[in-house]
Design a protein around this motif. Structure first.
Motif, mmCIF file in Angstrom:
data_model
loop_
_atom_site.group_PDB
_atom_site.id
_atom_site.type_symbol
_atom_site.label_atom_id
_atom_site.label_comp_id
_atom_site.label_asym_id
_atom_site.label_seq_id
_atom_site.Cartn_x
_atom_site.Cartn_y
_atom_site.Cartn_z
ATOM 1 N N LEU A 23 0.835 -1.203 0.000
ATOM 2 C CA LEU A 23 0.000 0.000 0.000
ATOM 3 C C LEU A 23 0.870 1.254 0.000
ATOM 4 N N ALA A 24 1.875 1.281 0.862
ATOM 5 C CA ALA A 24 2.786 2.435 0.921
ATOM 6 C C ALA A 24 3.510 2.605 -0.412
ATOM 7 N N PHE A 25 3.932 1.496 -1.001
ATOM 8 C CA PHE A 25 4.616 1.519 -2.300
ATOM 9 C C PHE A 25 3.702 2.105 -3.374
ATOM 10 N N LEU A 26 2.477 1.612 -3.459
ATOM 11 C CA LEU A 26 1.534 2.088 -4.464
ATOM 12 C C LEU A 26 1.210 3.562 -4.270
ATOM 13 N N HIS A 27 0.979 3.947 -3.026
ATOM 14 C CA HIS A 27 0.651 5.344 -2.729
ATOM 15 C C HIS A 27 1.810 6.258 -3.101
ATOM 16 N N ASP A 28 3.017 5.849 -2.743
ATOM 17 C CA ASP A 28 4.207 6.659 -3.029
ATOM 18 C C ASP A 28 4.430 6.809 -4.524
ATOM 19 N N ARG A 29 4.355 5.722 -5.251
ATOM 20 C CA ARG A 29 4.621 5.748 -6.701
ATOM 21 C C ARG A 29 3.542 6.483 -7.482
ATOM 22 N N ALA A 30 2.296 6.393 -7.030
ATOM 23 C CA ALA A 30 1.191 7.053 -7.736
ATOM 24 C C ALA A 30 0.949 8.466 -7.221
ATOM 25 N N GLU A 39 -3.294 2.710 -13.014
ATOM 26 C CA GLU A 39 -2.323 2.363 -14.051
ATOM 27 C C GLU A 39 -1.154 1.570 -13.469
ATOM 28 N N LEU A 40 -0.682 1.979 -12.305
ATOM 29 C CA LEU A 40 0.420 1.268 -11.661
ATOM 30 C C LEU A 40 -0.014 -0.135 -11.267
ATOM 31 N N PHE A 41 -1.177 -0.246 -10.660
ATOM 32 C CA PHE A 41 -1.677 -1.550 -10.236
ATOM 33 C C PHE A 41 -1.860 -2.466 -11.443
ATOM 34 N N THR A 42 -2.436 -1.928 -12.525
ATOM 35 C CA THR A 42 -2.632 -2.702 -13.752
ATOM 36 C C THR A 42 -1.291 -3.128 -14.340
#
Length: 109
Positions: A23-30, A39-42
């Motif tokens: 979650l932290a990774f996704l939030h930081d990158r997006a 888009e990142l998750f996909t």
């Protein structure tokens, strides 16, 4: 989006639950951007770097989280790259030159 809002968004729109690290990774990158998050998750799914349990919706990383930062992960899809080039071409020549110089110099001057 805050980290909490990111978690709620993933849960409600994609019906998935992710670990705190992911979650932290996704939030930081997006950068908290919902479109960027999708888009990142996909992209992670398409590259088979994450696995979604069809029963629980739990998401696990196939590789270690630290392995998700490879260059191939953040390569822009062709349609997005074309959009970036198109917007870049609309900039004034002096602004284009400044951006080119900044990309070579990097963060430290």
């Amino acid at each position: 989006f805050s980290v909490r809002q990111t978690s709620l968004f993933l849960s409600s729109h994609l019906q998935v639950a992710v670990s705190e690290d992911l979650l932290a990774f996704l939030h930081d990158r997006a950068n908290g951007n919902p479109r960027g998050l999708i888009e990142l998750f996909t992209s992670l799914q398409e590259q088979e770097l994450i696995d979604i349990n069809p029963v629980t919706g739990g998401v696990t990383t196939v590789a270690g989280l630290s392995d998700l930062v490879g260059d191939s992960l953040f390569a822009l899809p062709p349609y997005r790259l074309a959009e970036v080039y198109g917007r870049f071409d609309l900039l004034e020549p002096t602004v284009q030159l400044l951006l080119k110089l900044a990309s070579v110099i990097g963060k430290t001057v």
